[in-house]
Design a protein around this motif. Structure first.
Motif, PDB file in Angstrom:
ATOM      1  N   ALA A 105       0.817  -1.214   0.000  1.00  0.00           N
ATOM      2  CA  ALA A 105       0.000   0.000   0.000  1.00  0.00           C
ATOM      3  C   ALA A 105       0.850   1.263   0.000  1.00  0.00           C
ATOM      4  N   GLU A 106       2.034   1.193   0.625  1.00  0.00           N
ATOM      5  CA  GLU A 106       2.900   2.371   0.770  1.00  0.00           C
ATOM      6  C   GLU A 106       4.335   2.032   0.340  1.00  0.00           C
ATOM      7  N   PRO A 107       4.531   1.597  -0.908  1.00  0.00           N
ATOM      8  CA  PRO A 107       5.879   1.160  -1.308  1.00  0.00           C
ATOM      9  C   PRO A 107       6.925   2.264  -1.242  1.00  0.00           C
ATOM     10  N   GLU A 108       6.506   3.515  -1.477  1.00  0.00           N
ATOM     11  CA  GLU A 108       7.470   4.611  -1.421  1.00  0.00           C
ATOM     12  C   GLU A 108       8.005   4.781  -0.004  1.00  0.00           C
ATOM     13  N   PHE A 109       7.089   4.788   0.968  1.00  0.00           N
ATOM     14  CA  PHE A 109       7.529   4.891   2.357  1.00  0.00           C
ATOM     15  C   PHE A 109       8.347   3.669   2.754  1.00  0.00           C
ATOM     16  N   TYR A 110       7.929   2.487   2.306  1.00  0.00           N
ATOM     17  CA  TYR A 110       8.666   1.271   2.660  1.00  0.00           C
ATOM     18  C   TYR A 110      10.111   1.358   2.180  1.00  0.00           C
ATOM     19  N   ARG A 111      10.303   1.893   0.991  1.00  0.00           N
ATOM     20  CA  ARG A 111      11.666   2.018   0.466  1.00  0.00           C
ATOM     21  C   ARG A 111      12.496   2.993   1.299  1.00  0.00           C
ATOM     22  N   VAL A 112      11.863   4.050   1.790  1.00  0.00           N
ATOM     23  CA  VAL A 112      12.572   4.986   2.666  1.00  0.00           C
ATOM     24  C   VAL A 112      12.929   4.305   3.981  1.00  0.00           C
ATOM     25  N   MET A 113      11.992   3.568   4.548  1.00  0.00           N
ATOM     26  CA  MET A 113      12.153   2.972   5.870  1.00  0.00           C
ATOM     27  C   MET A 113      13.136   1.808   5.891  1.00  0.00           C
ATOM     28  N   PHE A 114      13.093   0.964   4.848  1.00  0.00           N
ATOM     29  CA  PHE A 114      13.803  -0.314   4.912  1.00  0.00           C
ATOM     30  C   PHE A 114      14.767  -0.592   3.757  1.00  0.00           C
ATOM     31  N   MET A 115      14.740   0.231   2.711  1.00  0.00           N
ATOM     32  CA  MET A 115      15.527  -0.108   1.527  1.00  0.00           C
ATOM     33  C   MET A 115      16.500   0.993   1.114  1.00  0.00           C
ATOM     34  N   GLY A 116      16.760   1.932   2.013  1.00  0.00           N
ATOM     35  CA  GLY A 116      17.788   2.931   1.758  1.00  0.00           C
ATOM     36  C   GLY A 116      17.493   3.881   0.620  1.00  0.00           C
ATOM     37  N   ALA A 117      16.218   4.251   0.445  1.00  0.00           N
ATOM     38  CA  ALA A 117      15.862   5.150  -0.658  1.00  0.00           C
ATOM     39  C   ALA A 117      16.449   6.549  -0.488  1.00  0.00           C
ATOM     40  N   LEU A 118      16.808   6.908   0.748  1.00  0.00           N
ATOM     41  CA  LEU A 118      17.484   8.187   1.009  1.00  0.00           C
ATOM     42  C   LEU A 118      18.887   7.874   1.521  1.00  0.00           C
ATOM     43  N   PRO A 119      19.845   7.638   0.631  1.00  0.00           N
ATOM     44  CA  PRO A 119      21.169   7.146   1.044  1.00  0.00           C
ATOM     45  C   PRO A 119      21.893   8.039   2.046  1.00  0.00           C
ATOM     46  N   ALA A 120      21.687   9.346   1.953  1.00  0.00           N
ATOM     47  CA  ALA A 120      22.425  10.262   2.830  1.00  0.00           C
ATOM     48  C   ALA A 120      21.757  10.445   4.189  1.00  0.00           C
ATOM     49  N   TYR A 121      20.544   9.929   4.333  1.00  0.00           N
ATOM     50  CA  TYR A 121      19.800  10.171   5.570  1.00  0.00           C
ATOM     51  C   TYR A 121      20.204   9.189   6.660  1.00  0.00           C
ATOM     52  N   ARG A 122      20.396   9.701   7.860  1.00  0.00           N
ATOM     53  CA  ARG A 122      20.652   8.876   9.034  1.00  0.00           C
ATOM     54  C   ARG A 122      19.609   9.232  10.091  1.00  0.00           C
ATOM     55  N   PRO A 123      18.797   8.265  10.517  1.00  0.00           N
ATOM     56  CA  PRO A 123      17.716   8.584  11.457  1.00  0.00           C
ATOM     57  C   PRO A 123      18.235   9.111  12.784  1.00  0.00           C
ATOM     58  N   GLY A 124      17.564  10.144  13.277  1.00  0.00           N
ATOM     59  CA  GLY A 124      17.870  10.678  14.591  1.00  0.00           C
ATOM     60  C   GLY A 124      17.171   9.868  15.669  1.00  0.00           C
TER      61      GLY A 124
END
Length: 208
Positions: A105-124
């Motif tokens: 249902a939310e593949p875009e969010f899933y890619r951000v959360m689990f598949m490194g779609a934002l390579p430079a992002y590091r969660p705070g």
């Protein structure tokens, strides 16, 4: 998102504007990749000014954090919406199905959360806590099964790790179009049964 849709969102409140901007950002991410996620391009896609982006998120880094936390917030709501049942295995299996349902249902969010779609992002810290809450739901489900005597194994956390490793792999392949439709659903059910089988008690194996 069109300008008229953005104006409608403004009328409905800041939370709706925030969601509209995040939805525009995730579409850009999928269509054009992480390089497209500039404040200017997101503002254009959402039909708002760059000032709105800076006001709501503080800039690009804050937007990445917001995409991550929003994805996990939606995921958590789906998991917590699973109906309660006297049999903890029913609830656990429903949670495993909900994992796949969310990813589809939310593949875009899933890619951000689990598949490194934002390579430079590091969660705070806040984003990391949001992620941990969803995993804790799985751990709690496994623990409930162990306490009820229908699951056994080295520990709830370790079993949850194994389940997550398996279902994440399956879901990642599916949203990457390696498996589709009924075939994907059938393979997923078979995988989930195989993942759970080593941890079922003898009595439960005879009834599953």
């Amino acid at each position: 998102m069109s300008v008229s849709a953005y104006r409608q969102a403004r009328l409905e409140g800041q939370d709706v504007v925030r969601t509209a901007v995040l939805d525009a950002a995730k579409r850009l991410l999928v269509e054009d990749g992480p390089a497209a996620l500039t404040v200017r391009s997101i503002a254009a896609a959402a039909g708002c000014s760059t000032k709105v982006i800076y006001t709501l998120f503080g800039g690009k880094e804050g937007l990445g954090e917001a995409l991550w936390t929003e994805g996990f917030a939606r995921f958590e709501r789906r998991l917590r919406g699973i109906p309660q049942h006297d049999d903890p295995l029913v609830v656990l299996r429903a949670g495993i199905e909900a994992y796949r349902d969310y990813a589809l249902a939310e593949p875009e969010f899933y890619r951000v959360m689990f598949m490194g779609a934002l390579p430079a992002y590091r969660p705070g810290p806040q984003a990391a806590r949001a992620a941990k809450r969803t995993f804790d739901i799985l751990v709690d489900g496994v623990r409930a099964g162990m306490e009820a005597g229908v699951l056994r194994g080295p520990g709830a956390g370790e079993i949850a790790d194994v389940l997550w490793m398996g279902i994440h792999g399956a879901v990642s392949l599916e949203i990457s179009c390696y498996f589709e439709g009924d075939v994907a659903a059938q393979r997923y059910r078979l995988l989930c049964s195989s993942l759970l089988a080593p941890f079922l008690t003898t009595d439960e194996r005879t009834t599953s």
